[in-house]
Scaffold this active site. Structure first.
Site, PDB file in Angstrom:
ATOM      1  N   PRO A 148       0.777  -1.238   0.000  1.00  8.67           N
ATOM      2  CA  PRO A 148       0.000   0.000   0.000  1.00  8.67           C
ATOM      3  C   PRO A 148       0.811   1.293   0.000  1.00  8.67           C
ATOM      4  CG  PRO A 148       0.056  -0.919   2.205  1.00  8.67           C
ATOM      5  CD  PRO A 148       0.771  -1.913   1.319  1.00  8.67           C
ATOM      6  N   CYS A 149       1.498   1.552  -1.099  1.00  7.51           N
ATOM      7  CA  CYS A 149       2.258   2.795  -1.198  1.00  7.51           C
ATOM      8  C   CYS A 149       1.317   4.004  -1.242  1.00  7.51           C
ATOM      9  CB  CYS A 149       3.174   2.773  -2.415  1.00  7.51           C
ATOM     10  SG  CYS A 149       2.340   2.471  -3.980  1.00  7.51           S
ATOM     11  N   HIS A 150       0.028   3.773  -1.525  1.00  8.86           N
ATOM     12  CA  HIS A 150      -0.933   4.868  -1.551  1.00  8.86           C
ATOM     13  C   HIS A 150      -1.169   5.453  -0.165  1.00  8.86           C
ATOM     14  CE1 HIS A 150      -3.262   1.128  -0.916  1.00  8.86           C
ATOM     15  NE2 HIS A 150      -3.982   1.863  -0.089  1.00  8.86           N
TER      16      HIS A 150
END
Length: 281
Positions: A246-248
Site C-alpha cells: 500500500p504505497c498509496h
C-alpha cells in the site's frame, strides 16, 4: 458492462479532481454534479458506490486539514498507535505479513531469464489492472488504462522472462481482496525484484493499517534510516505491486497527498474507500 464501469470511474475521477482543485470554495453537491454532467441524486449514489462515502464526507476526511491534524497530533502518531488502533472487520490488512521472497542476485541481474510469468487482466473498484505471478508468488500488479501498454510495462520489469496469459490460483488469492474476501490473505506470497533497501521499504509499507496514513520520514525511521526520506520516496515510487503493497498510504509531512505511480486521483479514491471501511460515521 466493462464500458459502463470505465465510464463511471472516469466520472468519479473527474469529480475528485474538481473537488481537489476547488476545495477552498466548498462546492455543493449540485456544483459537483453539474460539473460531471450528472443529476445530483445519481452522482451522490455513484460516488458512494465507488468511494464508499458521500462527497461531503470525502472533503472532510481527505482534506489537507484532516491529514495535518492526523500527522501533527503527538498523542496520536501513526506508527506508535498503528497496532493499538483496534481496527476490525475488513481492516485486517495490517495483520497480514505477506511472505516476501526477493529474487536471487542472478534472477535480478538477468531480468528474469528462465522465469515463467503468468499474467491476467481483472477489474477492481479503482479501474482495470494487470496481475502477474511466478511460481513463487505475485511479482507484479498495476492499474492499466490500456491492456497492450500494461503488458509492455510488465515486460519492462522482466525483459527476459517467458510469459503466459493465464489466471492462476496465486493471482486469484490476491484478487479476492478487491471482493472484500480477506480469507486468503495468509496465502498471498510476493516474489519481488529489488535491492535490499527497496525490499525493506516495501515490507514497511505492509505494516501501515488500512485507513491510516504515514509519511516518507516515518517509513525512513521504521527501517532505521532516519535521514533517507528521499531514498524512501524513490523506493516507494518503484513499488511494482499496486494496492497490495500500500504505497498509496504514504503522504508528505506537510499533509499533501503527493504523487502516485498509477494516478494521484486514484490514490485519493483508494484512501477515501479505505477510510470509509474503517471509520464509523
Amino acid at each position: 458492462m466493462k464500458i459502463e464501469k470505465s465510464y463511471h470511474y472516469n466520472k468519479i475521477e473527474e469529480a475528485i479532481r474538481f473537488l481537489d482543485t476547488n476545495f477552498k470554495e466548498q462546492p455543493s453537491l449540485d456544483d459537483v454534479a453539474n460539473h460531471v454532467h450528472l443529476s445530483p441524486f445519481h452522482f451522490q449514489k455513484l460516488f458512494k458506490e465507488w468511494v464508499g462515502i458521500s462527497p461531503k464526507k470525502y472533503l472532510q476526511y481527505l482534506s489537507s486539514n484532516f491529514a495535518k491534524k492526523l500527522l501533527y497530533n503527538k498523542q496520536n502518531t501513526l506508527f506508535n498507535t498503528a497496532y493499538k488502533t483496534g481496527l476490525s472487520g475488513t481492516s485486517r490488512l495490517h495483520d497480514l505479513f505477506i511472505n516476501i521472497e526477493g529474487m536471487t542476485p542472478a534472477e535480478y541481474k538477468n531480468g528474469g531469464k528462465k522465469l515463467i510469468i503468468k499474467y491476467s487482466f481483472a477489474e477492481s473498484p479503482f479501474g482495470n489492472l494487470i496481475v502477474a505471478s511466478s511460481s513463487k508468488g505475485i511479482c507484479y500488479m498495476a492499474f492499466v488504462e490500456d491492456k497492450e501498454i500494461g503488458f509492455l510495462d510488465l515486460k519492462k520489469e522482466f525483459p527476459n522472462a517467458q510469459y503466459e496469459q493465464v489466471l492462476d490460483k496465486i493471482q486469484q488469492d490476491a484478487l479476492f481482496i478487491f471482493q472484500n474476501d480477506w480469507s486468503k490473505l495468509n496465502e498471498i506470497k510476493l516474489h519481488l525484484k529489488g535491492s535490499d533497501f527497496q525490499l525493506k521499504v516495501w515490507e514497511a509499507l505492509l505494516q501501515i493499517p488500512q485507513g491510516n496514513l504515514s509519511t516518507y520520514g516515518e517509513i525512513a525511521k521504521q527501517i532505521k534510516k532516519p535521514k533517507a526520506s528521499r531514498a524512501v520516496g524513490t523506493a516507494i515510487g518503484k513499488n511494482p505491486i499496486a494496492f497490495l503493497i500500500p504505497c498509496h498510504r504514504v503522504i508528505q509531512t506537510s499533509g499533501h497527498f503527493g504523487g502516485y505511480r498509477w494516478n494521484p486521483i486514484r490514490k485519493k479514491v483508494i484512501i477515501g474507500w479505505e477510510m470509509a471501511k474503517t471509520t464509523q460515521f
